[in-house]
Design an enzyme around this catalytic site. Structure first.
Site, PDB file in Angstrom:
ATOM      1  N   ASP A 157       3.755 -15.898   3.851  1.00 30.55           N
ATOM      2  CA  ASP A 157       4.578 -17.031   4.266  1.00 30.55           C
ATOM      3  C   ASP A 157       5.972 -16.565   4.693  1.00 30.55           C
ATOM      4  O   ASP A 157       6.305 -15.373   4.611  1.00 30.55           O
ATOM      5  CB  ASP A 157       4.648 -18.028   3.095  1.00 30.55           C
ATOM      6  CG  ASP A 157       4.675 -19.470   3.576  1.00 30.55           C
ATOM      7  OD1 ASP A 157       5.186 -19.733   4.675  1.00 30.55           O
ATOM      8  OD2 ASP A 157       4.200 -20.343   2.825  1.00 30.55           O
TER       9      ASP A 157
ATOM     10  N   ASP B 138       3.153 -27.319   8.861  1.00 35.13           N
ATOM     11  CA  ASP B 138       1.975 -27.640   8.052  1.00 35.13           C
ATOM     12  C   ASP B 138       1.248 -28.874   8.602  1.00 35.13           C
ATOM     13  O   ASP B 138       1.883 -29.849   9.020  1.00 35.13           O
ATOM     14  CB  ASP B 138       2.379 -27.925   6.610  1.00 35.13           C
ATOM     15  CG  ASP B 138       2.951 -26.687   5.930  1.00 35.13           C
ATOM     16  OD1 ASP B 138       3.159 -25.661   6.605  1.00 35.13           O
ATOM     17  OD2 ASP B 138       3.187 -26.751   4.708  1.00 35.13           O
TER      18      ASP B 138
HETATM   19  C1  GAL Z   1       4.074 -23.272   3.791  1.00 32.34           C
HETATM   20  C2  GAL Z   1       2.776 -22.941   4.470  1.00 32.34           C
HETATM   21  C3  GAL Z   1       1.690 -23.727   3.807  1.00 32.34           C
HETATM   22  C4  GAL Z   1       1.641 -23.403   2.341  1.00 32.34           C
HETATM   23  C5  GAL Z   1       2.993 -23.674   1.725  1.00 32.34           C
HETATM   24  C6  GAL Z   1       3.120 -23.260   0.292  1.00 32.34           C
HETATM   25  O1  GAL Z   1       5.112 -22.536   4.319  1.00 32.34           O
HETATM   26  O2  GAL Z   1       2.893 -23.256   5.821  1.00 32.34           O
HETATM   27  O3  GAL Z   1       0.459 -23.463   4.437  1.00 32.34           O
HETATM   28  O4  GAL Z   1       1.273 -22.067   2.152  1.00 32.34           O
HETATM   29  O5  GAL Z   1       4.000 -22.998   2.423  1.00 32.34           O
HETATM   30  O6  GAL Z   1       4.388 -23.626  -0.151  1.00 32.34           O
END
Ligand code: GAL
Length: 532
Positions: A287, A348
């Protein structure tokens, strides 16, 4: 509630380093095969062969794998890949799990058209017959079928399940084991889903005096190696998660736990990726929360991560697929293909606690349109699926899945697998849709027509003159949408098949038009010539 921690567009790139361990793949092309091999002991799928031309493997693909069934220790079947040779295609394969009489070989199947030109789902289904132990006859039928493969292509977009969309950070060993078990018992594994990916929430950023990650043994008895071992014991692959920055996202929603600092890998790339590999993980999503906060250069950071992964693999011998998750920031499609398997291209698809929305599905689909960046082993990632999450209709689930398939996007289910409806299951496991997603050319579908929201997307498939075509109605009224064969790069005559209903619609001249309900879609397979 965590909703807008990133005001900017975010995207996550998931990348899969080439060479994930392929299950055996039996690929039959065209040959209808008598499927004589009904009996026998758990057949192992054959080796992956590609290319056109009829081959014996059509016969052995179906037949062989089906035959595994009766054996108590049926061998692992291969996973079929639809290579398609112009309608004569393919097949194959066996079940992906061994053992116990449940799996036997053949899980397979589907989709392809037999050499004789008939649709052949039945071949594959018969493979499944093998599963329940009918042995001989199943084998025979399987051979005859030479059906299209149902499962994943070793260099295709990764398929599996990931914990984030349904569980957010509220995960532990029990949650993951339950979902892994359900991935198998629901038939998703047999359909080609193989990764069980642990997303954020497994680690609170703690390290020992040597900088090694330390784990909460209450949540993860035996540590992370134990859960990776468990996932592997089911014949699946294991995925884990970290951040390219120092602090990571730290959103422990909905646990109520405060965000923990230090839950990223910056400063520990080599140490952490070696650790993941030693624990047995096969996939890592990285991430960008920390990286974004620190304003570091994404390409540089992910290149260093990719290098660390390579080094770890040299030491452990275990490939680790890299999934880049920097939400499309800094245009990862320009640099991530050379260092990863998949890269997120947008924010997301859902935030914890929100209802699924088709508009987000469409936005993520649109943001992932970078066809030039995509090739076998390297994929734009519009995010994990929300198919089957509470609030989506059957039609929305189908459109969402079709959009990902026409894109050649990774298929990481995000719903609760242990409680999904049979309708959701049938959408996620539709073998013809999966075969489109996993097509060996690895191309992304592109928009070839747009009449005020009445759109046509076309994806070139392997074989000759084969296209997956999506008629997408983004308007609020039912509309007739026309796929013109010239727009698809095909000649005047083509055979059209409705993929979701598995119905041949016959040969058409110059175009095919259909009425598509408001905000819905129609997924077609269009094959040049008068017969499919
Ligand atoms: C975001 C990511 C998500 C998930 C989330 C966890 O940045 O895009 O898919 O992993 O973090 O906090």
């Amino acid at each position: 509630m965590r909703v807008s921690r990133r005001p900017h567009a975010g995207s996550m790139n998931a990348v899969r380093l080439g060479g994930s361990l392929p299950l055996l793949v039996a690929l039959g092309l065209g040959c209808s095969g008598s499927g004589a091999s009904g009996s026998g002991s758990g057949g192992n799928g054959g080796s992956l062969t590609s290319g056109g031309g009829p081959s014996a493997s059509g016969a052995s693909g179906g037949g062989l794998s089906a035959s595994g069934s009766t054996g108590a220790s049926a061998g692992k079947g291969g996973v079929g890949v639809n290579v398609g040779g112009g309608g004569t295609s393919g097949v194959g394969n066996g079940g992906s799990t061994a053992g116990g009489g449940v799996s036997g070989g053949a899980v397979s199947v589907t989709g392809g058209n037999s050499a004789a030109g008939g649709q052949n789902a039945s071949g594959g289904r018969s493979g499944t017959g093998g599963t329940v132990g009918t042995g001989g006859s199943a084998g025979a039928a399987g051979g005859a079928g030479g059906a299209g493969g149902m499962a994943s292509n070793p260099s295709g977009p990764p398929m599996g399940w990931a914990s984030w969309n349904s569980f957010a950070a509220k995960i532990n060993s029990t949650v993951i084991k339950t979902q892994a078990d359900a991935l198998v018992s629901s038939g998703l594994q047999a359909a080609g889903y193989q990764y069980v990916n642990i997303d954020e929430g497994w680690w609170q950023g703690t390290r020992d005096g040597s900088g090694n990650i330390t784990i909460d043994a209450t949540e993860w008895p035996g540590g992370m190696q134990a859960i990776a071992d468990y996932i592997h014991s089911l014949g699946l692959k294991a995925g884990i998660y970290t951040d390219a920055g120092r602090d990571g996202c730290g959103y422990y929603y909905p646990t109520g736990r405060p965000a923990a600092p230090g839950s990223g890998s910056e400063g520990h790339y080599e140490q952490d990726f070696l650790q993941f590999s030693k624990w047995g993980f096969d996939f890592v999503k990285v991430d960008w929360c920390g990286g974004s906060k620190e304003g570091i250069d994404a390409k540089t950071a992910y290149q260093a991560i990719s290098n660390a992964i390579k080094k770890a693999t040299e030491q452990t011998g275990r490939p680790l697929v890299l999934s880049v998750c920097n939400w499309g920031d800094q245009s990862p499609w320009n640099w991530a293909p050379s260092l990863s398997t998949m890269w997120r291209t947008s924010q997301d698809i859902i935030y914890y606690g929100s209802a699924p929305e088709m508009s987000r599905v469409l936005t993520n689909f649109d943001s992932a349109q970078h066809a030039a960046a995509q090739s076998p082993g390297h994929f734009n990632d519009p995010d994990m699926l929300i198919v089957g999450m509470s609030g989506f209709t059957a039609a929305q689930n189908r459109s969402h899945m079709a959009l990902w398939a026409i894109s050649g996007a990774p298929l990481l289910a995000g719903n609760k697998l242990d409680s999904m409806s049979s309708d959701t299951k049938s959408v996620l496991t539709n073998s013809e849709v999966i075969a489109i997603d996993q097509d060996l050319l690895g191309k992304q579908g592109v928009r070839v027509a747009d009449d005020a929201g009445r759109q046509v997307y076309s994806r070139q498939l392997s074989g000759t003159g084969r296209r997956a075509v999506l008629l997408l109605n983004r308007t609020a009224s039912a509309a007739t949408i026309t796929a013109r064969f010239a727009d698809l790069g095909l000649g005047a005559t083509a055979s059209v098949r409705n993929v979701w209903t598995a119905t041949d619609l016959g040969a058409k001249t110059t175009s095919y038009a259909a009425s598509v309900p408001a905000n819905d879609s129609l997924l077609l397979l269009v094959t040049e010539g008068a017969s499919p």
